[in-house]
Motif scaffolding. Structure first.
Motif, PDB file in Angstrom:
ATOM      1  N   GLY A 248      39.353  47.198  26.228  1.00 14.61           N
ATOM      2  CA  GLY A 248      40.064  46.014  26.694  1.00 14.61           C
ATOM      3  C   GLY A 248      39.121  44.903  27.110  1.00 14.61           C
ATOM      4  O   GLY A 248      39.533  43.920  27.722  1.00 14.61           O
ATOM      5  N   CYS A 249      37.862  45.058  26.796  1.00  9.43           N
ATOM      6  CA  CYS A 249      36.876  44.098  27.286  1.00  9.43           C
ATOM      7  C   CYS A 249      36.867  42.827  26.433  1.00  9.43           C
ATOM      8  O   CYS A 249      36.650  42.862  25.229  1.00  9.43           O
ATOM      9  CB  CYS A 249      35.487  44.727  27.289  1.00  9.43           C
ATOM     10  SG  CYS A 249      34.211  43.582  27.834  1.00  9.43           S
ATOM     11  N   GLY A 250      37.125  41.697  27.108  1.00  5.29           N
ATOM     12  CA  GLY A 250      37.081  40.430  26.390  1.00  5.29           C
ATOM     13  C   GLY A 250      35.887  39.588  26.794  1.00  5.29           C
ATOM     14  O   GLY A 250      35.610  38.551  26.204  1.00  5.29           O
ATOM     15  N   CYS A 251      35.173  40.029  27.828  1.00 10.42           N
ATOM     16  CA  CYS A 251      34.084  39.205  28.353  1.00 10.42           C
ATOM     17  C   CYS A 251      32.759  39.466  27.650  1.00 10.42           C
ATOM     18  O   CYS A 251      31.807  38.717  27.805  1.00 10.42           O
ATOM     19  CB  CYS A 251      33.928  39.433  29.851  1.00 10.42           C
ATOM     20  SG  CYS A 251      33.213  41.034  30.246  1.00 10.42           S
ATOM     21  N   GLY A 252      32.698  40.560  26.921  1.00  7.54           N
ATOM     22  CA  GLY A 252      31.452  40.878  26.220  1.00  7.54           C
ATOM     23  C   GLY A 252      30.467  41.669  27.063  1.00  7.54           C
ATOM     24  O   GLY A 252      29.442  42.133  26.568  1.00  7.54           O
ATOM     25  N   GLU A 297      29.696  45.167  36.186  1.00  8.70           N
ATOM     26  CA  GLU A 297      29.375  44.020  35.340  1.00  8.70           C
ATOM     27  C   GLU A 297      30.602  43.387  34.703  1.00  8.70           C
ATOM     28  O   GLU A 297      30.586  42.244  34.298  1.00  8.70           O
ATOM     29  CB  GLU A 297      28.414  44.450  34.222  1.00  8.70           C
ATOM     30  CG  GLU A 297      27.051  44.869  34.748  1.00  8.70           C
ATOM     31  CD  GLU A 297      26.233  45.549  33.672  1.00  8.70           C
ATOM     32  OE1 GLU A 297      26.632  45.468  32.497  1.00  8.70           O
ATOM     33  OE2 GLU A 297      25.217  46.164  34.015  1.00  8.70           O
ATOM     34  N   CYS A 298      31.660  44.203  34.564  1.00  2.87           N
ATOM     35  CA  CYS A 298      32.778  43.735  33.762  1.00  2.87           C
ATOM     36  C   CYS A 298      34.086  43.877  34.529  1.00  2.87           C
ATOM     37  O   CYS A 298      34.352  44.905  35.134  1.00  2.87           O
ATOM     38  CB  CYS A 298      32.827  44.546  32.464  1.00  2.87           C
ATOM     39  SG  CYS A 298      34.255  44.205  31.449  1.00  2.87           S
ATOM     40  N   ASP A 299      34.922  42.845  34.478  1.00  7.92           N
ATOM     41  CA  ASP A 299      36.204  42.869  35.181  1.00  7.92           C
ATOM     42  C   ASP A 299      37.355  43.244  34.270  1.00  7.92           C
ATOM     43  O   ASP A 299      38.507  43.230  34.677  1.00  7.92           O
ATOM     44  CB  ASP A 299      36.494  41.486  35.786  1.00  7.92           C
ATOM     45  CG  ASP A 299      35.486  41.143  36.859  1.00  7.92           C
ATOM     46  OD1 ASP A 299      35.042  42.085  37.551  1.00  7.92           O
ATOM     47  OD2 ASP A 299      35.137  39.955  36.989  1.00  7.92           O
ATOM     48  N   CYS A 300      37.075  43.558  33.039  1.00 10.13           N
ATOM     49  CA  CYS A 300      38.147  43.820  32.078  1.00 10.13           C
ATOM     50  C   CYS A 300      38.680  45.240  32.170  1.00 10.13           C
ATOM     51  O   CYS A 300      39.601  45.603  31.449  1.00 10.13           O
ATOM     52  CB  CYS A 300      37.654  43.592  30.648  1.00 10.13           C
ATOM     53  SG  CYS A 300      36.841  42.010  30.431  1.00 10.13           S
ATOM     54  N   MET A 301      38.070  46.064  33.032  1.00 10.01           N
ATOM     55  CA  MET A 301      38.395  47.486  33.052  1.00 10.01           C
ATOM     56  C   MET A 301      39.859  47.756  33.361  1.00 10.01           C
ATOM     57  O   MET A 301      40.404  48.766  32.962  1.00 10.01           O
ATOM     58  CB  MET A 301      37.519  48.225  34.062  1.00 10.01           C
ATOM     59  CG  MET A 301      36.052  48.227  33.703  1.00 10.01           C
ATOM     60  SD  MET A 301      35.743  48.921  32.075  1.00 10.01           S
ATOM     61  CE  MET A 301      36.147  50.626  32.383  1.00 10.01           C
TER      62      MET A 301
HETATM   63 ZN   LIG Z   1      34.650  42.883  29.954  1.00  2.00          ZN
END
Ligand SMILES: [Zn+2]
Ligand SMILES: [Zn+2]
Length: 344
Positions: A248-252, A297-301
């Motif tokens: 679901g990660c869109g931020c890369g 690092e990622c908020d898409c989790m």
């Molecule tokens: Zn992400």
């Protein structure tokens, strides 16, 4: 090893078994000889001491039982002056195990092999321990504190966990089964499955030639280990695939770990011959990585089915549910179901 290490008169034998019995031919008073194993190794034993050691010995060495075998017993008429045999053949037993047990009964808590500078705390090898476990069960010595098998068991478990072979692990699993060590049985079985399953069925092949293992461990265990390993394998592959597909990660920010999951799937996903240990090892390493770094690092989790720590928890759950417990082995095949606690 010859019998010179064995006491002819154990120090703890009751006084009356010595003084009151005459021995015209010079044999130790109260002594009897076990002829153990196919080679009929002679092991002199103290009848009175053994009778007190367990109910099975008490029955085997009861006066009426001995008379039936043509043995005159201490306290009976004629004693050992008779030409009748003073031997009991135990062809199915292991000579080393019987010697070690009789030694421990005579010298409480001690192992038959003396301490040396290189081995200050001697104990049985894994193979010897399996033989001991079989004999301890057969003669109902589990609760006899003179035979310190729990200490020996822990020592061989430590040794095998550090650098044991698949074969040694099988022997330990069989010993745990014999001794009714439920927790150890399930743990060691899982260890065997995770470390060695898929490696060309190696343990099946050597067990085919190992009569001791065949007698000591139910065939059901082998049916279950194949079945559970296959299920565990599939569940881990499914989990790896879900990490690859459901990103679901869109931020890369997860690009690196996502491609790592993808390459694990490429490498192990479809290889039926891939050892479970390698697949699981790769998945567990990535699960740790998820927990350690990417989470911050990622908020898409939030868009994924499983959060970072959940992957590791899933893998632990899969392993827990692959365990083969005593009930699994004893259970009637027909009653297998989740409700009947196949999942522990
Ligand atoms: Zn992400
Ligand atoms: Zn179970």
């Amino acid at each position: 090893m010859d019998n010179s290490n064995l006491p002819s008169q154990p120090p703890n034998s009751p006084a009356e078994s010595r003084g009151s019995i005459s021995s015209e031919d010079g044999a130790p008073s109260g002594a009897l000889v076990f002829l153990v194993g196919p080679a009929q190794e002679e092991i002199p034993v103290d009848v009175t001491g053994l009778r007190e050691a367990s109910s099975v010995f008490a029955e085997l060495l009861a006066p009426h039982a001995m008379e039936m075998q043509g043995i005159l017993y201490p306290g009976g008429s004629g004693l050992f002056a008779s030409p009748l045999p003073r031997e009991i053949a135990l062809p199915d037993d292991d000579a080393f195990a019987m010697k070690a047990i009789i030694y421990a009964l005579a010298f409480p808590g001690r192992f038959i092999r003396p301490a040396t500078p290189s081995d200050p705390a001697p104990g049985p090898s894994v193979r010897e321990f399996l033989h001991l476990a079989v004999a301890i069960k057969k003669y109902k010595l589990q609760d006899n504190w003179f035979v310190p098998w729990p200490r020996w068991f822990e020592a061989v478990v430590d040794k095998v966990k550090a650098n044991g072979t698949a074969q040694e692990m099988v022997w330990l699993v069989a010993a745990a089964w014999q001794l009714g060590q439920r927790r150890r049985f399930a743990e060691l079985g899982l260890d065997l499955m995770v470390k060695h399953e898929g490696r060309a069925g190696s343990y099946f092949r050597f067990c085919e030639r190992d009569g001791v293992v065949q007698r000591a461990l139910p065939l059901k265990f082998w049916c279950l280990i194949g079945e559970r390993a296959a299920r565990l394998h599939k569940r881990v592959v499914d989990l790896v695939r879900s990490r690859v597909q459901d990103d679901g990660c869109g931020c890369g920010g997860r690009a690196e770990i996502n491609s790592a999951w993808a390459s694990v799937y490429d490498e192990y996903g479809w290889g039926a011959a891939v050892p479970l240990s390698e697949l699981l090892g790769a998945a567990e390493a990535l699960a740790e990585q998820e927990v350690a770094s990417v989470a911050e690092e990622c908020d898409c989790m939030g868009e994924r089915d499983l959060g970072p720590a959940a992957v590791r928890e899933e893998l632990e759950k899969f392993k827990r549910e692959a365990k083969i417990c005593v009930e699994c082995v004893l259970m009637d095949e027909g009653s297998h179901s989740v409700e009947n606690s196949v999942y522990h």
